[in-house]
Design an enzyme around this catalytic site. Structure first.
Site, PDB file in Angstrom:
ATOM      1  N   HIS A 135      66.259  33.458  33.202  1.00 18.67           N
ATOM      2  CA  HIS A 135      64.960  33.123  33.787  1.00 18.67           C
ATOM      3  C   HIS A 135      63.804  33.854  33.106  1.00 18.67           C
ATOM      4  O   HIS A 135      62.974  34.462  33.797  1.00 18.67           O
ATOM      5  CB  HIS A 135      64.970  33.479  35.287  1.00 18.67           C
ATOM      6  CG  HIS A 135      66.024  32.763  36.070  1.00 18.67           C
ATOM      7  ND1 HIS A 135      66.614  33.280  37.198  1.00 18.67           N
ATOM      8  CD2 HIS A 135      66.597  31.544  35.875  1.00 18.67           C
ATOM      9  CE1 HIS A 135      67.500  32.426  37.676  1.00 18.67           C
ATOM     10  NE2 HIS A 135      67.517  31.363  36.877  1.00 18.67           N
TER      11      HIS A 135
HETATM   12  C1  LIG Z   1      71.906  28.370  30.896  1.00 25.07           C
HETATM   13  C2  LIG Z   1      70.748  28.302  31.858  1.00 25.07           C
HETATM   14  C3  LIG Z   1      71.012  28.214  33.232  1.00 25.07           C
HETATM   15  C4  LIG Z   1      69.951  28.159  34.136  1.00 25.07           C
HETATM   16  N1  LIG Z   1      70.222  27.904  35.455  1.00 25.07           N
HETATM   17  C5  LIG Z   1      69.202  27.605  36.299  1.00 25.07           C
HETATM   18  C6  LIG Z   1      69.463  27.116  37.611  1.00 25.07           C
HETATM   19  O1  LIG Z   1      70.601  26.928  38.021  1.00 25.07           O
HETATM   20  N2  LIG Z   1      68.384  26.826  38.392  1.00 25.07           N
HETATM   21  C7  LIG Z   1      67.101  27.015  37.972  1.00 25.07           C
HETATM   22  O2  LIG Z   1      66.169  26.774  38.745  1.00 25.07           O
HETATM   23  N3  LIG Z   1      66.838  27.476  36.737  1.00 25.07           N
HETATM   24  C8  LIG Z   1      67.852  27.733  35.881  1.00 25.07           C
HETATM   25  N4  LIG Z   1      67.586  28.107  34.598  1.00 25.07           N
HETATM   26  C9  LIG Z   1      66.181  28.319  34.203  1.00 25.07           C
HETATM   27  C10 LIG Z   1      65.353  27.045  34.095  1.00 25.07           C
HETATM   28  O3  LIG Z   1      66.126  25.974  33.616  1.00 25.07           O
HETATM   29  C11 LIG Z   1      64.156  27.326  33.189  1.00 25.07           C
HETATM   30  O4  LIG Z   1      63.386  28.392  33.720  1.00 25.07           O
HETATM   31  C12 LIG Z   1      63.218  26.133  33.034  1.00 25.07           C
HETATM   32  O5  LIG Z   1      63.942  25.006  32.592  1.00 25.07           O
HETATM   33  C13 LIG Z   1      62.100  26.479  32.063  1.00 25.07           C
HETATM   34  O6  LIG Z   1      61.274  25.374  31.880  1.00 25.07           O
HETATM   35  P1  LIG Z   1      60.188  25.345  30.718  1.00 25.07           P
HETATM   36  O7  LIG Z   1      59.495  24.051  30.834  1.00 25.07           O
HETATM   37  O8  LIG Z   1      59.401  26.591  30.763  1.00 25.07           O
HETATM   38  O9  LIG Z   1      61.023  25.429  29.351  1.00 25.07           O
HETATM   39  P2  LIG Z   1      62.201  24.515  28.818  1.00 25.07           P
HETATM   40  O10 LIG Z   1      62.765  23.655  29.882  1.00 25.07           O
HETATM   41  O11 LIG Z   1      63.147  25.421  28.114  1.00 25.07           O
HETATM   42  O12 LIG Z   1      61.487  23.533  27.790  1.00 25.07           O
HETATM   43  C14 LIG Z   1      60.952  23.901  26.563  1.00 25.07           C
HETATM   44  C15 LIG Z   1      61.154  22.732  25.607  1.00 25.07           C
HETATM   45  O13 LIG Z   1      60.332  22.907  24.463  1.00 25.07           O
HETATM   46  C16 LIG Z   1      61.063  22.589  23.297  1.00 25.07           C
HETATM   47  N5  LIG Z   1      60.447  23.319  22.194  1.00 25.07           N
HETATM   48  C17 LIG Z   1      60.446  24.647  22.005  1.00 25.07           C
HETATM   49  N6  LIG Z   1      59.752  24.955  20.887  1.00 25.07           N
HETATM   50  C18 LIG Z   1      59.308  23.799  20.378  1.00 25.07           C
HETATM   51  C19 LIG Z   1      58.540  23.471  19.228  1.00 25.07           C
HETATM   52  N7  LIG Z   1      58.082  24.412  18.398  1.00 25.07           N
HETATM   53  N8  LIG Z   1      58.280  22.165  18.985  1.00 25.07           N
HETATM   54  C20 LIG Z   1      58.721  21.197  19.823  1.00 25.07           C
HETATM   55  N9  LIG Z   1      59.465  21.454  20.922  1.00 25.07           N
HETATM   56  C21 LIG Z   1      59.743  22.748  21.197  1.00 25.07           C
HETATM   57  C22 LIG Z   1      62.464  23.054  23.652  1.00 25.07           C
HETATM   58  O14 LIG Z   1      63.431  22.500  22.796  1.00 25.07           O
HETATM   59  C23 LIG Z   1      62.586  22.627  25.096  1.00 25.07           C
HETATM   60  O15 LIG Z   1      63.034  21.304  25.208  1.00 25.07           O
HETATM   61  C24 LIG Z   1      68.610  28.209  33.665  1.00 25.07           C
HETATM   62  C25 LIG Z   1      68.350  28.284  32.300  1.00 25.07           C
HETATM   63  C26 LIG Z   1      69.396  28.310  31.395  1.00 25.07           C
HETATM   64  C27 LIG Z   1      69.098  28.358  29.923  1.00 25.07           C
END
Ligand SMILES: Cc1cc2nc3c(=O)[nH]c(=O)nc-3n(C[C@H](O)[C@H](O)[C@H](O)COP(=O)(O)OP(=O)(O)OC[C@H]3O[C@@H](n4cnc5c(N)ncnc54)[C@H](O)[C@@H]3O)c2cc1C
Length: 531
Positions: free
Chosen positions: A470
């Protein structure tokens, strides 16, 4: 489409929601750039998360720098690298956090982020298929959320054991209060993972005003003075540029959003200069304020037979589980990563719980393609403070966008985090040694009954702790000197540029971070469209 109104970088939890809402108006031309692939077959099956956690085809596979708080170990930092981002590889537990989390954000100088302000977005994003109170829950949003009942005997036993130490049940921890032991609500419906790719992007793929490009690494933001006018991205080694008439919205997540800002000359001047990058905007907070849950897994052997998946899902048992999944869409294959959790208080007098325990009802062992079900029968229970105060950093070490940034957690640097981690482990011990658990011949394997003092427990945490994945806070919102974005998520000092993802959280929410990340995407889109 050549020029766009909006460019969204990153199609993860937040980015998919942003693209969905911005492209709802056919007048808005939207480009959604995702560095990862379009899909991976393991994303469909909930148990597939075990095959995604170490899978380079769908995961950035970062790891932290060695630190004293990890006894010099590098901790895995998995991040989704495909449509849906981390929501496509995560454990699928659905946890909003507490009302107090968001009220704190507002009090930190972020008008519009109090619980009353964000609740409509939490409701609007979800279709909750459990019971609950409609004052708190949404019924017709894109993200489908279910409430699996405690069917297996082990869950009944844990509920009973918690009651024996004074911890009751809670019908909806995403409702009025969070306290209690409970099955995890899940982004799983009919045995299928509900990632944001599935919930937000699948229904809108045919919108003519939306272009989704996968395997498109955004390398740099294009700036014209103090205005962001577009992005430079590469697909299969070919570099492209795209322009945004209105805005670029960076949704690349807590690791890659600060990386992209720094690569674009937005960050700490000395750091940028040292790497030969221009200083387009001095913002000392970029990459600072990293927070995560440092979560040691206590381990418990279970002597009574038939309670854990180690007994019921190996060999022929796995065939039975596969059949159960095929017939009823239930069982191990359809399960949340940590199916049971308890939100508890470290002491009396607190306004809300401050500790989280989460149970995984089997032992696993590492295999070449990810964890496998172990022969030994047991349960692990992670236990940690929900709002850690230790802060770390994520910074680039190279001007090359393909080089991973350095992740330093500084876990336990705030003494209160160590103190609360010990308390959480002691509560886990109390539940796991309650009479109902004794009757199941549950015995402690780790930290081990010999580790009783606070010091001995913390020594073990340093040797064995992991995160619950997280990371947040590396482009925090606020109006202080270390804030990166303002309360409308606009990057300070740069026009036409917002960040909207987990990186803007000024503090960590009390629980998992997928739901609040999606909420941030929803709210960002609402603010953009209302301007
Ligand atoms: C293994 C794991 C288990 C988890 N379990 C849970 C759970 O059970 N419940 C829960 O609530 N949360 C869980 N989490 C946490 C939760 O999923 C994340 O906090 C949340 O998805 C973050 O969202 P975000 O939009 O910030 O980033 P992300 O969902 O990570 O999205 C970022 C996106 O940007 C893309 N990206 C990055 N850099 C670039 C670039 N330069 N150019 C183009 N694209 C790019 C990435 O590929 C990705 O698709 C877990 C996370 C992981 C990794």
């Amino acid at each position: 489409m050549s020029g766009y109104d909006f460019i969204v970088v990153g199609a993860g939890s937040a980015g998919a929601a942003v693209a969905y809402r911005l492209s709802a108006d056919p007048a808005n031309k939207v480009l959604l750039l995702e560095a990862g692939v379009a899909d991976n077959p393991w994303t469909r099956l909930p148990v597939g998360s075990a095959r995604l956690i170490t899978n380079p085809a769908a995961n950035w596979l970062y790891s932290s720098e060695p630190e004293p708080s990890t006894n010099g170990r590098r901790i895995p930092v998995p991040r989704g690298k495909l449509l849906g981002g981390s929501s496509a590889i995560n454990g699928m537990a659905f946890v909003r956090g507490q009302a107090q989390d968001f009220d704190t954000w507002a009090q930190m100088g972020n008008p519009g982020w109090s619980y009353a302000d964000v609740l409509p977005f939490f409701k609007r994003m979800e279709s909750y298929e459990g019971g609950g109170d409609d004052r708190f829950r949404g019924r017709d949003g894109p993200v489908r959320v279910t409430d699996p009942p405690p069917r297996e005997p082990i869950f009944q036993a844990l509920i009973k054991a918690a009651a024996e130490v004074g911890i009751g049940q809670n019908p909806d921890y995403n409702g009025a209060t969070q306290d209690g032991i409970v099955m995890s609500q899940a982004t799983i419906v009919a045995g299928k993972r509900m990632s944001t790719a599935r919930c937000y992007l699948d229904p809108i793929r045919k919108r003519p005003n939306l272009r989704i490009v996968t395997e498109a690494l955004t390398e740099r933001l294009i700036l014209d003075g103090a205005r962001c006018t577009g992005v430079r991205y590469s697909v299969n080694g070919t570099v492209h540029e795209a322009t945004a008439r209105r805005e670029v919205v960076v949704c690349a997540g807590s690791v890659n959003s600060p990386q992209l800002l720094e690569l674009s000359g937005i960050g700490q001047p000395e750091r940028l200069k040292a790497l030969g990058l221009p200083v387009n905007r001095a913002l000392p907070g970029v990459g600072e304020n990293l927070r995560d849950h440092y979560a040691p897994r206590t381990r418990w052997l279970v002597g009574a037979k038939g309670y854990t998946y180690n007994d019921t899902a190996r060999g022929l048992g796995l065939v039975r589980q596969a059949l159960h999944y095929a017939m009823a869409r239930r069982g191990l294959l359809a399960s949340v990563g940590a199916p049971m959790r308890a939100f508890v208080r470290s002491r009396e007098g607190l306004e809300a719980p401050d500790l989280l325990l989460g149970w995984v009802t089997m032992f696993t062992e590492p295999g070449p393609k990810g964890p496998n079900i172990a022969r030994q029968s047991g349960i692990s229970c992670y236990a940690h403070p929900m709002r850690p105060e230790s802060k770390g950093t994520i910074h680039i070490t190279s001007a090359d966008p393909r080089k991973p940034p350095a992740i330093r957690f500084n876990f336990l640097s705030a003494p209160v985090d160590a103190e609360l981690t010990v308390k959480a482990i002691r509560i886990a011990r109390a539940i796991m040694t309650a009479p109902t658990m004794k009757a199941l011949q549950v015995t402690e394997q780790a930290p081990g009954p010999e580790r009783q003092t606070d010091e001995a427990i913390i020594e073990w945490v340093k040797a064995a702790g992991e995160t619950t994945y997280h990371p947040v806070g590396t482009c925090k919102m606020g109006n202080d000197a270390m804030a990166v974005v303002d309360a409308r998520l606009r990057v300070h000092g740069i026009k036409g540029l917002r960040v909207a993802d987990a990186s803007v959280m000024p503090t960590l929410t009390s629980g998992n971070t997928n739901a609040p990340s999606i909420m941030i995407g929803e709210k960002a889109a609402d603010m953009i469209l209302s301007e």
